[in-house]
Enzyme design. Structure first.
Site, PDB file in Angstrom:
ATOM      1  N   CYS A 284       0.884  -1.164   0.000  1.00 36.99           N
ATOM      2  CA  CYS A 284       0.000   0.000   0.000  1.00 36.99           C
ATOM      3  C   CYS A 284       0.915   1.205   0.000  1.00 36.99           C
ATOM      4  O   CYS A 284       1.547   1.504   1.021  1.00 36.99           O
ATOM      5  CB  CYS A 284      -0.921   0.022   1.223  1.00 36.99           C
ATOM      6  SG  CYS A 284      -1.854   1.570   1.316  1.00 36.99           S
TER       7      CYS A 284
ATOM      8  N   CYS B 187      -0.508   4.255   2.518  1.00 38.48           N
ATOM      9  CA  CYS B 187      -0.468   4.169   3.979  1.00 38.48           C
ATOM     10  C   CYS B 187      -0.079   2.756   4.363  1.00 38.48           C
ATOM     11  O   CYS B 187       1.075   2.390   4.219  1.00 38.48           O
ATOM     12  CB  CYS B 187      -1.793   4.608   4.599  1.00 38.48           C
ATOM     13  SG  CYS B 187      -3.269   3.968   3.788  1.00 38.48           S
ATOM     14  N   SER B 188      -1.034   1.954   4.834  1.00 34.08           N
ATOM     15  CA  SER B 188      -0.672   0.594   5.230  1.00 34.08           C
ATOM     16  C   SER B 188      -1.871  -0.334   5.086  1.00 34.08           C
ATOM     17  O   SER B 188      -2.049  -1.239   5.889  1.00 34.08           O
ATOM     18  CB  SER B 188      -0.156   0.596   6.667  1.00 34.08           C
ATOM     19  OG  SER B 188      -1.110   1.205   7.515  1.00 34.08           O
ATOM     20  N   CYS B 189      -2.725  -0.107   4.075  1.00 36.42           N
ATOM     21  CA  CYS B 189      -3.904  -0.940   3.869  1.00 36.42           C
ATOM     22  C   CYS B 189      -3.482  -2.397   3.721  1.00 36.42           C
ATOM     23  O   CYS B 189      -2.517  -2.705   3.021  1.00 36.42           O
ATOM     24  CB  CYS B 189      -4.665  -0.480   2.637  1.00 36.42           C
ATOM     25  SG  CYS B 189      -5.262   1.205   2.811  1.00 36.42           S
TER      26      CYS B 189
END
Lengths: 117, 204
Positions: free
Chosen positions: B104, B107-109
């Site tokens: 991602c 962000c950090s999906c």
């Protein structure tokens, strides 16, 4: 204010946090379409990464209708529209020195794309 | 609690979290029992074992595999995991000619319900920047070497869909049961930074 209780934890984490909505919105693109990612400066929130802006790709798959984060995240209208998986060649994104034999798949909303000439 | 060194000051982040937690509990904005239940859920009930069960099923059941690749949201829901966000899931298949890698960049999906808590490196800026730009170098650092004729597909989970990799079933595992196969599947293989290895002594 409602405070989460231990007995409700399992139920609450199962609630949908998805932006997907069942709404009949006509798609602007279809798989196989050649597109160019728009190039705009967002003053608020967007899920369109800078590294694909202005790049040309091909629509691979229609994921269905989702709220539009650029307006919805700011408390504005949901502006529901289709989200597609779009394929970009690495050379298109990174230029001639890009790593060989690699492609990028990324999800783009209708309003992030224009038809490629 | 109680296992840290009492003579050394706590790191800033730990101190900040502890302060926030005690303030929120004191002001009755957070119920500590609910906090414990949440942590237990993500540490013990939701984890990469969920994804490993999905992968092993796909390896032994061609009909399930076809369903998974066509509609991973539905196929994974059939396991009844304690799902966390109802996100649309897509499974992407590794083959001898295609290798998939998930990132991602925004962000950090991450597919929490299927893979559990994301690893720290997945959330780090270097991985997010480099996976989408120099995946072969990144894979090399994870000990994964691919032939030049293998196409690398990067899946940027930038929007509402969560991707995970259906790794190749290793050679030499033909005699293993579904339960034994589950034990072979790693979180890293389901993100695409590594492959699944056959158990020792079973290599073809």
């Amino acid at each position: 204010m409602t405070v989460l209780k231990a007995k409700d934890v399992e139920r609450v984490v199962k609630l949908s946090g998805s932006g997907r909505i069942e709404k009949d919105v006509p798609p602007k693109f279809k798989p196989g379409d050649r597109i160019v990612a728009r190039n705009f400066e967002s003053k608020g929130h967007t899920r369109l990464p800078r590294y694909v802006r202005g790049k040309r790709g091909v629509v691979e798959r229609d994921h269905g209708v989702y709220v539009f984060p650029d307006t919805n995240a700011l408390g504005g209208p949901q502006n529901p529209q289709h989200v597609y998986n779009v394929r970009f060649d690495f050379r298109e994104i990174w230029g001639e020195d890009a790593e060989a034999n690699a492609v990028l798949h990324i999800d783009l909303w209708d309003d992030y794309m224009e038809p490629a000439e | 609690m109680g296992d840290h060194d009492h003579t050394a000051p706590l790191p800033d982040v730990v101190l900040r979290v502890k302060t926030l937690e005690s303030l929120l509990v004191e002001k009755k904005l957070v119920d500590p029992e609910a906090l414990d239940a949440l942590i237990d859920l993500y540490e013990n009930q939701i984890g990469p074992k969920n994804g490993a069960r999905v992968v092993a099923r796909a390896w032994v059941d061609p009909e399930f595999k076809a369903w998974l690749l066509k509609d991973a949201t539905g196929a994974v829901a059939s396991f009844g995991f304690a799902s966390d966000k109802g996100k649309t899931l897509v499974a992407v298949e590794n083959t001898p000619k295609v290798h998939n890698l998930v990132v991602c960049t925004l962000c950090s999906c991450y597919p929490w319900a299927t893979l559990g808590l994301p690893p720290v490196w997945y959330k780090s800026a270097p991985y997010r920047a480099r996976a989408a730009k120099e995946p072969r170098s990144v894979l090399h650092e994870f000990g994964t070497e691919l032939d030049d004729d293998v196409e690398i597909r990067i899946w940027d989970s930038n929007a509402e869909v969560r991707y995970f990799v259906l790794p190749e079933r290793p050679e030499g595992t033909e005699g293993l049961s579904e339960e034994e196969l589950v034990e072979l599947v790693t979180r890293d293989a389901m993100l695409g930074v590594s492959k699944v290895s056959a158990p020792k002594g079973r290599d073809a």
